[in-house]
Write a protein that holds these residues in place. Structure first.
Motif, PDB file in Angstrom:
ATOM      1  N   ASP A 176      10.010   4.971  -7.176  1.00  0.00           N
ATOM      2  CA  ASP A 176       8.568   4.999  -7.423  1.00  0.00           C
ATOM      3  C   ASP A 176       8.258   4.574  -8.842  1.00  0.00           C
ATOM      4  O   ASP A 176       9.092   4.685  -9.750  1.00  0.00           O
ATOM      5  N   GLY A 179       1.042   1.940  -9.533  1.00  0.00           N
ATOM      6  CA  GLY A 179       0.357   0.769  -9.013  1.00  0.00           C
ATOM      7  C   GLY A 179      -0.825   0.447  -9.911  1.00  0.00           C
ATOM      8  O   GLY A 179      -1.406   1.339 -10.519  1.00  0.00           O
ATOM      9  N   ASN A 181      -4.387  -2.314 -10.360  1.00  0.00           N
ATOM     10  CA  ASN A 181      -5.291  -3.319  -9.812  1.00  0.00           C
ATOM     11  C   ASN A 181      -5.158  -4.587 -10.647  1.00  0.00           C
ATOM     12  O   ASN A 181      -5.578  -4.617 -11.810  1.00  0.00           O
ATOM     13  N   MET A 284       1.961   6.104  -7.968  1.00  0.00           N
ATOM     14  CA  MET A 284       1.746   5.622  -6.603  1.00  0.00           C
ATOM     15  C   MET A 284       3.051   5.576  -5.831  1.00  0.00           C
ATOM     16  O   MET A 284       4.123   5.378  -6.397  1.00  0.00           O
ATOM     17  N   SER A 286       4.959   3.813  -2.331  1.00  0.00           N
ATOM     18  CA  SER A 286       4.941   2.523  -1.650  1.00  0.00           C
ATOM     19  C   SER A 286       3.972   2.436  -0.466  1.00  0.00           C
ATOM     20  O   SER A 286       3.276   1.422  -0.321  1.00  0.00           O
ATOM     21  N   VAL A 289       0.494   1.565  -1.594  1.00  0.00           N
ATOM     22  CA  VAL A 289       0.350   0.169  -1.999  1.00  0.00           C
ATOM     23  C   VAL A 289       0.220  -0.714  -0.765  1.00  0.00           C
ATOM     24  O   VAL A 289      -0.637  -1.607  -0.706  1.00  0.00           O
ATOM     25  N   SER A 290       1.059  -0.466   0.241  1.00  0.00           N
ATOM     26  CA  SER A 290       0.998  -1.257   1.478  1.00  0.00           C
ATOM     27  C   SER A 290      -0.357  -1.111   2.157  1.00  0.00           C
ATOM     28  O   SER A 290      -0.940  -2.089   2.641  1.00  0.00           O
ATOM     29  N   ASN A 293      -2.976  -3.027   0.101  1.00  0.00           N
ATOM     30  CA  ASN A 293      -2.812  -4.469   0.304  1.00  0.00           C
ATOM     31  C   ASN A 293      -3.329  -4.878   1.675  1.00  0.00           C
ATOM     32  O   ASN A 293      -3.935  -5.949   1.834  1.00  0.00           O
ATOM     33  N   VAL A 299      -3.390  -4.741  -5.350  1.00  0.00           N
ATOM     34  CA  VAL A 299      -2.640  -3.725  -6.087  1.00  0.00           C
ATOM     35  C   VAL A 299      -1.181  -4.146  -6.202  1.00  0.00           C
ATOM     36  O   VAL A 299      -0.551  -4.510  -5.208  1.00  0.00           O
ATOM     37  N   THR A 300      -0.640  -4.087  -7.401  1.00  0.00           N
ATOM     38  CA  THR A 300       0.759  -4.412  -7.661  1.00  0.00           C
ATOM     39  C   THR A 300       1.534  -3.129  -7.922  1.00  0.00           C
ATOM     40  O   THR A 300       1.070  -2.251  -8.654  1.00  0.00           O
ATOM     41  N   PHE A 301       2.706  -3.033  -7.313  1.00  0.00           N
ATOM     42  CA  PHE A 301       3.592  -1.895  -7.533  1.00  0.00           C
ATOM     43  C   PHE A 301       4.571  -2.295  -8.631  1.00  0.00           C
ATOM     44  O   PHE A 301       5.388  -3.195  -8.455  1.00  0.00           O
ATOM     45  N   SER A 388       0.295  -6.491   5.406  1.00  0.00           N
ATOM     46  CA  SER A 388       0.526  -5.860   4.105  1.00  0.00           C
ATOM     47  C   SER A 388       1.296  -6.777   3.157  1.00  0.00           C
ATOM     48  O   SER A 388       1.355  -6.515   1.955  1.00  0.00           O
TER      49      SER A 388
END
Length: 430
Positions: A176, A179, A181, A284, A286, A289-290, A293, A299-301, A388
């Motif tokens: 982990d 995340g 924007n 965040m 996973s 995030v999925s 998306n 959103v980037t992890f 996703s």
């Protein structure tokens, strides 16, 4: 009718005839419907306490169909799950959460040993939990790497010497971070510019979310504070009381400056934080995030240059579980490693302890994206059946091996656990 006066109708021939007829109808109905109703009543019910991460309806329905048992899922926020399990082992049969909960649960007597010999796929479980390393050059990571607390030693302690008794079933796991924007925060370079320190950057004041969990959020913030040179630690996986005092002095000051927008308690809540633009950066997991998306949120992890916070899912037997329910619990544990469940959770970005068995339930494109870190050959769907992953995307952080070779610290319950709880709640309420 007066008391003590017998009704003439009670034993009348006509009444007896009616009762006999009704009895015959009832008997016929019972015979007609006996099989399914009795079967349903006799199905073993297994109560699973855990979080929204794995206690999903699709998994529940599939497991019930495959195993012929009733499953009752009770998903809660991670802190609430641990608290309930610690004080009331009779309220659940199986516990699903993360490895940082093992020490408190074992110390409280809430869980019992799992017999390794009853685990069908034990030999397929990879080296991550057995030796601590997924590859020879991988970092072990600070704190409670799962291999340190997996095996139950002859004296009842948890340790690294392999025995036939283990404290948890190794199954779902991941790394982990946070995340962000990327319409607000420019995309960074994985392992190079992305940093835990971003969580404490003044540019994002008032738009930062943190997980409300003293054994997880604590490490997110410790990694962030150390990255920003606000505090230093000799061992981030074993913080002393002085370390905690210094860390929370900084964090409470930031909170009073309204740096943090909120503290989320569950994956759905973290999704809402980002979806409603309450935050632009946050702790965040996973699946969140999925989900975002899939909703079209950019959103980037992150793959922090300092390394990830690692976690390993644990499935534990309540100390109160026995008999047929225990048999069902072992069936359910084995089911989780049977292939299909591992493929299902891969689509939300999670790994399984014996991934090769799940490979046949994933398309080559899915396997290459989720496990090998290769570009998506086409759009990929998440567990919510929404897109996703876009064609051409590469998973942040790369392959399974690379991600787990870069763990900075594991979710842990430290020797200062009780004191860290006190400081955490002081921070939350400040």
């Amino acid at each position: 009718m007066k008391t003590g006066v017998k009704s003439k109708s009670v034993d009348s021939p006509s009444r007896r005839k009616v009762i006999k007829s009704l009895g015959t109808i009832a008997l016929g109905s019972t015979l007609q419907f006996k099989s399914p109703y009795v079967f349903a009543q006799n199905r073993t019910t297994l109560r699973v306490l855990g979080t929204h991460v794995t206690l999903q309806e699709t998994l529940r329905q599939k497991a019930m169909a495959d195993l012929g048992i009733n499953l009752v899922f009770e998903p809660r926020g991670s802190a609430a799950v641990l608290q309930k399990a610690s004080v009331n082992p009779g309220s659940f049969d199986l516990y699903e959460q993360w490895s940082n909960s093992i020490r408190p649960l074992w110390a409280s007597g809430s869980i019992q040993a799992i017999d390794k010999k009853r685990l069908i796929y034990w030999d397929e479980i990879n080296s991550l939990t057995k030796t601590g390393k997924i590859a020879p050059d991988a970092k072990l990571g600070a704190g409670d790497a799962p291999y340190k607390i997996l095996h139950i030693q002859p004296d009842g302690s948890l340790g690294t010497t392999h025995t036939d008794k283990i404290s948890f079933l190794p199954y779902v796991h991941n790394v982990d971070s946070f995340g962000y924007n990327n319409q607000v925060i420019a995309k960074g370079t994985p392992y190079v510019t992305e940093s835990w320190g971003w969580l404490l950057n003044a540019k994002y004041r008032g738009k930062v979310g943190i997980i409300n969990d003293p054994t997880i959020g604590l490490f997110d913030l410790a990694l962030a504070a150390q990255a920003e040179n606000l505090v230093t630690f000799a061992d981030i996986g074993a913080l002393t009381k002085t370390d905690l005092d210094n860390l929370f002095k900084v964090l409470i000051d930031l909170k009073r400056q309204n740096h943090f927008s909120g503290f989320w308690n569950s994956v759905p809540e973290s999704v809402d934080f980002m979806r409603t633009k309450r935050v632009v950066i946050e702790s965040m997991f996973s699946p969140a995030v999925s989900t975002l998306n899939g909703l079209g949120m950019p959103v980037t992890f992150a793959a922090p240059k300092e390394g990830y916070r690692g976690w390993h899912g644990v499935m534990c037997l309540s100390s109160a579980t026995q008999g047929k329910v225990m048999d069902a619990a072992y069936d359910y544990m084995n089911w989780w490693l049977s292939g299909w469940p591992g493929a299902f959770i891969a689509r939300q970005g999670y790994y399984i302890a014996n991934p090769q068995r799940s490979a046949k339930f994933l398309s080559p494109g899915e396997w290459n994206y989720w496990y090998e870190g290769l570009p998506a050959e086409k759009d990929l769907f998440g567990t919510d059946e929404k897109i996703s992953v876009k064609q051409g995307d590469i998973r942040t952080g790369g392959s399974y091996t690379k991600r787990f070779s870069n763990v900075a610290v594991w979710n842990s319950a430290m020797a200062t656990y009780d004191y860290s709880l006190q400081k955490w709640y002081e921070f939350i309420s400040s």
